[in-house]
Design a protein around this motif. Structure first.
Motif, PDB file in Angstrom:
ATOM      1  N   ILE A   1       0.868  -1.180   0.000  1.00 18.73           N
ATOM      2  CA  ILE A   1       0.000   0.000   0.000  1.00 18.73           C
ATOM      3  C   ILE A   1       0.903   1.227   0.000  1.00 18.73           C
ATOM      4  O   ILE A   1       1.640   1.458   0.961  1.00 18.73           O
ATOM      5  CB  ILE A   1      -0.935  -0.008   1.223  1.00 18.73           C
ATOM      6  N   TRP A   2       0.854   1.955  -1.091  1.00 15.17           N
ATOM      7  CA  TRP A   2       1.789   3.071  -1.291  1.00 15.17           C
ATOM      8  C   TRP A   2       1.100   4.380  -0.934  1.00 15.17           C
ATOM      9  O   TRP A   2       0.061   4.724  -1.493  1.00 15.17           O
ATOM     10  CB  TRP A   2       2.252   3.094  -2.744  1.00 15.17           C
ATOM     11  N   MET A   3       1.700   5.125   0.024  1.00 14.72           N
ATOM     12  CA  MET A   3       1.127   6.388   0.486  1.00 14.72           C
ATOM     13  C   MET A   3       2.230   7.422   0.661  1.00 14.72           C
ATOM     14  O   MET A   3       2.653   7.731   1.787  1.00 14.72           O
ATOM     15  CB  MET A   3       0.351   6.181   1.787  1.00 14.72           C
ATOM     16  N   PRO A   4       2.752   7.969  -0.445  1.00 11.40           N
ATOM     17  CA  PRO A   4       3.792   8.995  -0.321  1.00 11.40           C
ATOM     18  C   PRO A   4       3.237  10.244   0.344  1.00 11.40           C
ATOM     19  O   PRO A   4       2.051  10.569   0.216  1.00 11.40           O
ATOM     20  CB  PRO A   4       4.165   9.275  -1.780  1.00 11.40           C
ATOM     21  N   GLY A   5       4.075  10.930   1.076  1.00  6.60           N
ATOM     22  CA  GLY A   5       3.640  12.169   1.723  1.00  6.60           C
ATOM     23  C   GLY A   5       3.309  12.020   3.188  1.00  6.60           C
ATOM     24  O   GLY A   5       2.968  13.006   3.838  1.00  6.60           O
ATOM     25  N   ILE A   6       3.378  10.806   3.735  1.00  7.74           N
ATOM     26  CA  ILE A   6       3.174  10.656   5.178  1.00  7.74           C
ATOM     27  C   ILE A   6       4.383  11.251   5.899  1.00  7.74           C
ATOM     28  O   ILE A   6       5.520  10.822   5.687  1.00  7.74           O
ATOM     29  CB  ILE A   6       3.000   9.177   5.572  1.00  7.74           C
TER      30      ILE A   6
ATOM     31  N   GLU B   1       3.948   1.754   2.459  1.00 10.72           N
ATOM     32  CA  GLU B   1       5.200   2.358   2.003  1.00 10.72           C
ATOM     33  C   GLU B   1       4.979   3.841   1.751  1.00 10.72           C
ATOM     34  O   GLU B   1       4.045   4.235   1.038  1.00 10.72           O
ATOM     35  CB  GLU B   1       5.674   1.672   0.714  1.00 10.72           C
ATOM     36  N   ALA B   2       5.832   4.660   2.339  1.00 14.97           N
ATOM     37  CA  ALA B   2       5.749   6.108   2.141  1.00 14.97           C
ATOM     38  C   ALA B   2       6.951   6.620   1.370  1.00 14.97           C
ATOM     39  O   ALA B   2       7.304   7.796   1.450  1.00 14.97           O
ATOM     40  CB  ALA B   2       5.646   6.821   3.482  1.00 14.97           C
TER      41      ALA B   2
ATOM     42  N   ALA C   1      -0.337  12.620  -9.557  1.00 12.56           N
ATOM     43  CA  ALA C   1       0.768  11.685  -9.777  1.00 12.56           C
ATOM     44  C   ALA C   1       0.509  10.362  -9.064  1.00 12.56           C
ATOM     45  O   ALA C   1       0.829   9.286  -9.588  1.00 12.56           O
ATOM     46  CB  ALA C   1       2.079  12.301  -9.287  1.00 12.56           C
ATOM     47  N   LEU C   2      -0.085  10.417  -7.872  1.00 12.20           N
ATOM     48  CA  LEU C   2      -0.429   9.196  -7.145  1.00 12.20           C
ATOM     49  C   LEU C   2      -1.415   8.358  -7.951  1.00 12.20           C
ATOM     50  O   LEU C   2      -1.242   7.135  -8.103  1.00 12.20           O
ATOM     51  CB  LEU C   2      -1.017   9.556  -5.783  1.00 12.20           C
ATOM     52  N   LEU C   3      -2.443   8.987  -8.489  1.00 11.24           N
ATOM     53  CA  LEU C   3      -3.448   8.259  -9.270  1.00 11.24           C
ATOM     54  C   LEU C   3      -2.834   7.654 -10.528  1.00 11.24           C
ATOM     55  O   LEU C   3      -3.162   6.523 -10.909  1.00 11.24           O
ATOM     56  CB  LEU C   3      -4.601   9.196  -9.630  1.00 11.24           C
ATOM     57  N   ASP C   4      -1.956   8.397 -11.192  1.00 10.20           N
ATOM     58  CA  ASP C   4      -1.287   7.871 -12.390  1.00 10.20           C
ATOM     59  C   ASP C   4      -0.505   6.610 -12.052  1.00 10.20           C
ATOM     60  O   ASP C   4      -0.557   5.611 -12.789  1.00 10.20           O
ATOM     61  CB  ASP C   4      -0.342   8.921 -12.981  1.00 10.20           C
ATOM     62  N   THR C   5       0.250   6.655 -10.942  1.00 12.56           N
ATOM     63  CA  THR C   5       1.089   5.512 -10.558  1.00 12.56           C
ATOM     64  C   THR C   5       0.250   4.308 -10.177  1.00 12.56           C
ATOM     65  O   THR C   5       0.543   3.178 -10.582  1.00 12.56           O
ATOM     66  CB  THR C   5       2.006   5.912  -9.392  1.00 12.56           C
ATOM     67  N   ILE C   6      -0.810   4.508  -9.399  1.00 14.17           N
ATOM     68  CA  ILE C   6      -1.663   3.394  -8.999  1.00 14.17           C
ATOM     69  C   ILE C   6      -2.332   2.762 -10.217  1.00 14.17           C
ATOM     70  O   ILE C   6      -2.459   1.529 -10.323  1.00 14.17           O
ATOM     71  CB  ILE C   6      -2.729   3.871  -7.989  1.00 14.17           C
TER      72      ILE C   6
ATOM     73  N   THR D   1       0.456   0.607 -12.082  1.00 15.81           N
ATOM     74  CA  THR D   1       1.319  -0.322 -11.350  1.00 15.81           C
ATOM     75  C   THR D   1       0.474  -1.377 -10.645  1.00 15.81           C
ATOM     76  O   THR D   1      -0.097  -1.127  -9.575  1.00 15.81           O
ATOM     77  CB  THR D   1       2.167   0.439 -10.309  1.00 15.81           C
ATOM     78  N   PRO D   2       0.359  -2.591 -11.192  1.00 15.75           N
ATOM     79  CA  PRO D   2      -0.484  -3.630 -10.602  1.00 15.75           C
ATOM     80  C   PRO D   2      -0.073  -4.028  -9.188  1.00 15.75           C
ATOM     81  O   PRO D   2      -0.913  -4.503  -8.415  1.00 15.75           O
ATOM     82  CB  PRO D   2      -0.319  -4.810 -11.568  1.00 15.75           C
ATOM     83  N   ALA D   3       1.180  -3.814  -8.811  1.00 12.56           N
ATOM     84  CA  ALA D   3       1.645  -4.260  -7.497  1.00 12.56           C
ATOM     85  C   ALA D   3       1.313  -3.267  -6.392  1.00 12.56           C
ATOM     86  O   ALA D   3       1.492  -3.583  -5.215  1.00 12.56           O
ATOM     87  CB  ALA D   3       3.151  -4.491  -7.531  1.00 12.56           C
ATOM     88  N   LEU D   4       0.816  -2.093  -6.737  1.00 13.27           N
ATOM     89  CA  LEU D   4       0.578  -1.057  -5.737  1.00 13.27           C
ATOM     90  C   LEU D   4      -0.907  -0.739  -5.610  1.00 13.27           C
ATOM     91  O   LEU D   4      -1.661  -0.766  -6.589  1.00 13.27           O
ATOM     92  CB  LEU D   4       1.328   0.232  -6.091  1.00 13.27           C
ATOM     93  N   ALA D   5      -1.302  -0.424  -4.384  1.00 10.25           N
ATOM     94  CA  ALA D   5      -2.624   0.131  -4.095  1.00 10.25           C
ATOM     95  C   ALA D   5      -2.414   1.253  -3.089  1.00 10.25           C
ATOM     96  O   ALA D   5      -1.302   1.452  -2.573  1.00 10.25           O
ATOM     97  CB  ALA D   5      -3.562  -0.938  -3.540  1.00 10.25           C
ATOM     98  N   THR D   6      -3.455   1.990  -2.781  1.00 16.73           N
ATOM     99  CA  THR D   6      -3.348   3.045  -1.784  1.00 16.73           C
ATOM    100  C   THR D   6      -4.661   3.145  -1.019  1.00 16.73           C
ATOM    101  O   THR D   6      -5.688   2.623  -1.466  1.00 16.73           O
ATOM    102  CB  THR D   6      -2.992   4.400  -2.423  1.00 16.73           C
ATOM    103  N   PHE D   7      -4.608   3.784   0.139  1.00 17.79           N
ATOM    104  CA  PHE D   7      -5.822   4.042   0.904  1.00 17.79           C
ATOM    105  C   PHE D   7      -6.370   5.410   0.523  1.00 17.79           C
ATOM    106  O   PHE D   7      -5.617   6.371   0.305  1.00 17.79           O
ATOM    107  CB  PHE D   7      -5.551   4.014   2.405  1.00 17.79           C
TER     108      PHE D   7
END
Length: 328
Positions: free
Chosen positions: A190-195, A217-218, A227-232, A235-241
């Motif tokens: 679960i990728w959450m950059p910016g924490i 992962e932050a 940019a977060l939406l583009d990456t999710i 990228t099949p291996a990543l999700a976010t909350f």
């Protein structure tokens, strides 16, 4: 410059006589003369010439008069800006797309007569300092971060529990699920950059990870939601909350999925903070609106850290527990 002397000068200029100015200001004619003399000393010029008909403005007095009027108008505006009910209700929300912003939009629809000023501050320390200094009237936060209790003069009430959703791209392993449990998320990235460490949301996700064994992962810079939406999406291996009340729009080609999380449903607890002595007349109106319209927090089957303020003011916090465990 003494505003009383400026006000006396304007009254004398309008009346053309010190005696009439004294009557208007409810002072003696001698007091008017003393005030005008004091203003003339401050400015270093003569403002009036005495004549048989009263008092006439000199050339300097004529030049000063429009500025004197503007000084008095500026003083009136300054007083009005801080008089309760005369200035906007200033409320802090985290972002313009957040559930908190949605709560304020709902308040504005019901109470369009309340003048609002919505601001966005970064962390709870900044927000609390702004409340205590009077810079803002209220703030939405998930209080309180462990080890950092609110000051005694700050009041708070929990107004909304926002359910988290899993956001995935179309090729993610869970993209087709109608809902996912927290247990199913173990092992998924679960990728959450910016924490930001030390913030209230960092403390929230730290507890979520510790409680349910998730991998959050932050890493990487935070380039914003687009940019977060583009990456999710790519990228099949990543999700976010994503907060269930967060308003986001993405291109049709992204094929993103918002999936409810259950077993229990993790909720982000939004609370309203304000100063106990804040006199703004619209603040009780906002609190009453939130109490009447926001979904009741602390519902069964939900999870929040045990350090957030109680769902009911004055009640003891409910301890966080794993699914299936007995209440504390």
């Amino acid at each position: 410059m003494d505003l009383e002397t400026v006000r006396t000068f304007v009254a004398a200029a309008d009346a053309g006589q010190f005696q009439e100015a004294a009557a208007e200001l409810a002072v003696t004619q001698q007091a008017v003369s003393k005030r005008i003399a004091a203003l003339e000393r401050d400015l270093g010029v003569r403002l009036f010439t005495r004549t048989a008909r009263g008092a006439e403005l000199t050339i300097d007095g004529q030049a000063f008069l429009p500025h004197a009027r503007e000084l008095l108008r500026a003083a009136q505006r300054a007083v009005a800006s801080v008089r309760p009910g005369s200035r906007p209700l200033r409320v802090d929300v985290l972002t313009s797309r957040s559930a908190q912003s949605g709560l304020m939009r709902g308040f504005h629809r019901v109470h369009p007569e309340v003048d609002l000023d919505v601001v966005m501050l970064f962390d709870i320390e900044t927000a609390v300092a702004a409340i205590r200094s009077g810079t803002i009237d209220a703030s939405f936060r998930a209080v309180a971060v462990p080890g950092r209790p609110l000051p005694a003069d700050i009041r708070s009430v929990r107004v909304l529990d926002e359910p988290l959703e899993l956001l995935t791209g179309p090729a993610h392993a869970l993209a087709g699920a109608r809902s996912v449990s927290l247990a199913q998320l173990a092992g998924h990235r679960i990728w959450m950059p910016g924490i930001v460490p030390g913030t209230e949301w960092a403390a929230y996700y730290d507890d979520l990870v510790a409680e349910f064994g998730l991998t959050i992962e932050a890493t990487g810079p935070n380039f914003g939601s687009d940019a977060l939406l583009d990456t999710i999406a790519d990228t099949p291996a990543l999700a976010t909350f994503m907060g269930g009340h967060t308003r986001l729009v993405w291109p049709d080609g992204h094929g993103l999925r918002r999936i409810p999380v259950t077993g229990p449903t993790p909720v982000y607890p939004h609370s309203l903070l304000w100063h106990r002595d804040n006199p703004h007349p619209a603040l009780p109106t906002l609190r009453a609106h939130l109490a009447a319209t926001a979904a009741g927090p602390g519902a069964a089957g939900t999870w929040a850290p045990d350090w957030v303020i109680p769902a009911i003011p004055g009640a003891a916090p409910t301890a966080a527990r794993r699914p299936g465990s007995a209440p504390a």
